[in-house]
Design a protein around this motif. Sequence first.
Motif, PDB file in Angstrom:
ATOM      1  N   LEU A   1      77.024 -23.780  21.216  1.00  0.00           N
ATOM      2  CA  LEU A   1      76.257 -24.992  20.922  1.00  0.00           C
ATOM      3  C   LEU A   1      75.996 -25.131  19.428  1.00  0.00           C
ATOM      4  N   GLU A   2      75.664 -24.019  18.777  1.00  0.00           N
ATOM      5  CA  GLU A   2      75.429 -24.044  17.331  1.00  0.00           C
ATOM      6  C   GLU A   2      76.682 -24.488  16.582  1.00  0.00           C
ATOM      7  N   LYS A   3      77.830 -24.023  17.061  1.00  0.00           N
ATOM      8  CA  LYS A   3      79.091 -24.398  16.414  1.00  0.00           C
ATOM      9  C   LYS A   3      79.398 -25.883  16.616  1.00  0.00           C
ATOM     10  N   LEU A   4      79.132 -26.391  17.809  1.00  0.00           N
ATOM     11  CA  LEU A   4      79.419 -27.792  18.117  1.00  0.00           C
ATOM     12  C   LEU A   4      78.533 -28.750  17.332  1.00  0.00           C
ATOM     13  N   THR A   5      77.259 -28.384  17.183  1.00  0.00           N
ATOM     14  CA  THR A   5      76.297 -29.304  16.567  1.00  0.00           C
ATOM     15  C   THR A   5      75.930 -28.905  15.136  1.00  0.00           C
ATOM     16  N   ASN A   6      76.625 -27.900  14.601  1.00  0.00           N
ATOM     17  CA  ASN A   6      76.311 -27.398  13.258  1.00  0.00           C
ATOM     18  C   ASN A   6      74.831 -27.045  13.138  1.00  0.00           C
ATOM     19  N   ALA A   7      74.323 -26.397  14.191  1.00  0.00           N
ATOM     20  CA  ALA A   7      72.885 -26.130  14.267  1.00  0.00           C
ATOM     21  C   ALA A   7      72.496 -24.812  13.613  1.00  0.00           C
ATOM     22  N   ALA A   8      73.382 -24.300  12.781  1.00  0.00           N
ATOM     23  CA  ALA A   8      73.055 -23.038  12.120  1.00  0.00           C
ATOM     24  C   ALA A   8      71.933 -23.215  11.114  1.00  0.00           C
ATOM     25  N   SER A   9      71.724 -24.464  10.668  1.00  0.00           N
ATOM     26  CA  SER A   9      70.637 -24.718   9.730  1.00  0.00           C
ATOM     27  C   SER A   9      69.296 -24.663  10.466  1.00  0.00           C
ATOM     28  N   LYS A  10      68.230 -24.673   9.709  1.00  0.00           N
ATOM     29  CA  LYS A  10      66.883 -24.493  10.236  1.00  0.00           C
ATOM     30  C   LYS A  10      66.361 -25.772  10.875  1.00  0.00           C
ATOM     31  N   SER A  11      65.630 -25.640  11.981  1.00  0.00           N
ATOM     32  CA  SER A  11      64.978 -26.786  12.611  1.00  0.00           C
ATOM     33  C   SER A  11      63.469 -26.559  12.634  1.00  0.00           C
TER      34      SER A  11
END
Length: 812
Positions: free
Chosen positions: A479-489
Amino acid sequence: MDKIFLSIFHFFNRKKAAFVLLVSLFGILLMSIASQINFEEDISKLIPENTENKQLQKVLNTAHFSDKIVVIIDRKDKGSLEDLTDYAEAFVDSVTHQLSDYTKAIQGQVDDDTIFETLNFVYDNAPLFLTDTDYKTLENRRQKDAIDKRTEAQYKTLISPSGFIAKQTIVKDPLGVSLLAVKHLQKLGIHKDFSIKNGFIVSKNESHLLLFITPKYGSSETNKNVVFAEGLYAIQNQLNTAFTDRVSSSYFGGTLIAVANAQQIKKDIQITISIALTILMVLFILFYKKLSIPFILFTPTVFGGLLSVAILFLIRNTISAISLGIGAVLLGVTLDYSLHILTHIRNKESTTELYKSVTKPVLMSSLTTALAFLCLLFIDSQALQDLGIFAAISVMGASVFALIFIPQVYTAKNTGATGRKTLIDALSHYPFHRKKVIIGAVVLLGAISLFTYNNVQFNKDISKLNYMPQTIKKAEKHLEKLTNAASKSVYIVTYSDTLQKALEANDNILIALTNLEQQKRITSFNSVATLVQSNKKQVDKITKWNSFWTPKQKDSIKHHLITSGSQFGFKPETFNAFYNLLEHSFSPLKLDDYSALNTLSVDDFIASKNGFHTVSSLVTLENNHVDALKAQFKNTPNTMVIDRQAINETLLGHLKSDFNTLILYSFAVVVLLLFLFYRNLKLTLVTCIPIMLTWCITIGIMGLFHIEFNIFNVIISTFIFGLGIDYSIFITNGLMQQQQTGIDTLPTYKTSVILSVITTLLGVGVLIFAKHPALYSISIVTIIGITSALLVAFTIQPILYDLLILKKRTLN
């Protein structure tokens, strides 16, 4: 004190029937009271709450930090886009029909009706969604030349075979007002790397599809969510089989992690504790040579637990289930008293000798341990305060009941003390304090601990204590790879006692976030302010609409549209719906009005509880920009930046500091009580120094092997501290009795300590084989602490007694 218990013994010994009846009635009374108590399962209750973070806790308890289950559906090499969307449609149908009792909503499917529904809603409330930029665009569009061009383009669309949605909107919205307005809702919508295909949210390469399930029950309600999770996995297996080699799916979400944790904890405890209890029961039956020994041993512990729950019911409306669970582990302390009494009876002491030997050490141990637990009342955490009260009452109740109950129901067999000796008997007679190798090892551990004591870290990241199956871990990374969610939320939450004030604050947050995004100081954000605005903001927007569409402008636009449309065969009444829109008298929307929109869930952002309201915005940014964001909103009224991991680390950091203080308070209380009991400074030192040394060695070994404290095992450290107190008191009293009588009675006291150590290691230490990180951390600290307490009590304490007490007597 021993004479009082001896009198009670003789009284009930003559009236056995009355004793059984009284114990039974009292037990039934306690069970009836304890069964009425209500439990609270919120783990956040462990976190201290004080004046500094009270408002923060209120916000955390109210706001909905969306905890959806993300369904990631992946197309394989042999699959097509149709296969991908067919799988998704089958999944939605299956969940809707089979698990409707557990789901609040499923998002990610966008059909034509839904699109029309959204466009119609925006169209009917157009003024509320337009910005200053939109009005500039409309200013250009309402000019005659622009209208002529738009009318021609719309005519071509109407006669073309495509553009079905456009055809539905052209006649009532020739200037495209709704399309201008609806684009602002993207801050609540689809990720930039995804688009709508065949009615679903699909990645641009058409290989991945996302669905979002909102569970009906919170993550803490694992009993209900277990059925939900099992149903989801059953549907997944069924569809994966049906779409073999074409499409497959994976899940990620807090609800599933919570269920996995609960199931793993249950599995670990069932396996390890079942084995441990079986071994313990066999061991105790063989050692005490009586089949009823498990009942005799555990009855005082159960009585103490029931008494504490009953008293908690009388003083509190609800108690923390977490504190009770931890307290149940701490009840292992109470077994010491039963073991101590049973061991003395086994060694053929008369009733008078028994009470002289055990009354003082048992009551001393229970009172000092209880007061050490009551020091938890100094921590501003309801769960830990509940734990302190529960443990203290349990310890005192169990010790008193053990002194009354056990001598009535247990007598040693004639072959008990004089018959065949066991390995435990041999260990109790072994002179640990005279063996240089053992003494040297303990001294070396103490010396090393002086250098490694400060190496122990406190793990503030509570997420690392979760058990996460490999399937969920893989889904998270995917999911992180698909949505580029490696950044902070992080969340920006506005709050107030009135919804309108919270919404007004959120209106300002939208402006600030828009500017930050333009300045590239944040990556993106999701804000409900593009859809739901305060009454004040809505009134301002309606006023702007009315001032833009003056009677003169309405007449002008009507004239231009009729004139331009006549060239392409449009009737004068073709755009009547639009003319009606211009004449409509708009009013602010209420929160309930937004329930008509099925595409967007307002409840994910707006929450209310007990008259307190919060509005949340989700912000994605780089890690190095988080501090700047927090600083920018630090002094903004009714606004908080919620970095959930950082907050947990901060609050749990406070818990660490509180426990450091707690240990000091507890040790001070123990020293004072021991001095009052012994009325002798040297005897107090003989008992206290081993307690302190045990604690230092335990922390030192943890530091040596880089074992971290966490929110769970730091609480268990109170259990270790309590057992260390018991062991030291038992050994001191054994040494005193041995000195006074000239009889070698110390092994009897050491036997009870050994049995306690075995019980603890089998009961709690066996969890070292658990897969759950929290259980493993509890067990490793317990093993180190209890082993250290045993070694120090059996080696250093007799040496201290010889140096401070016996040598002085010899010199005199």
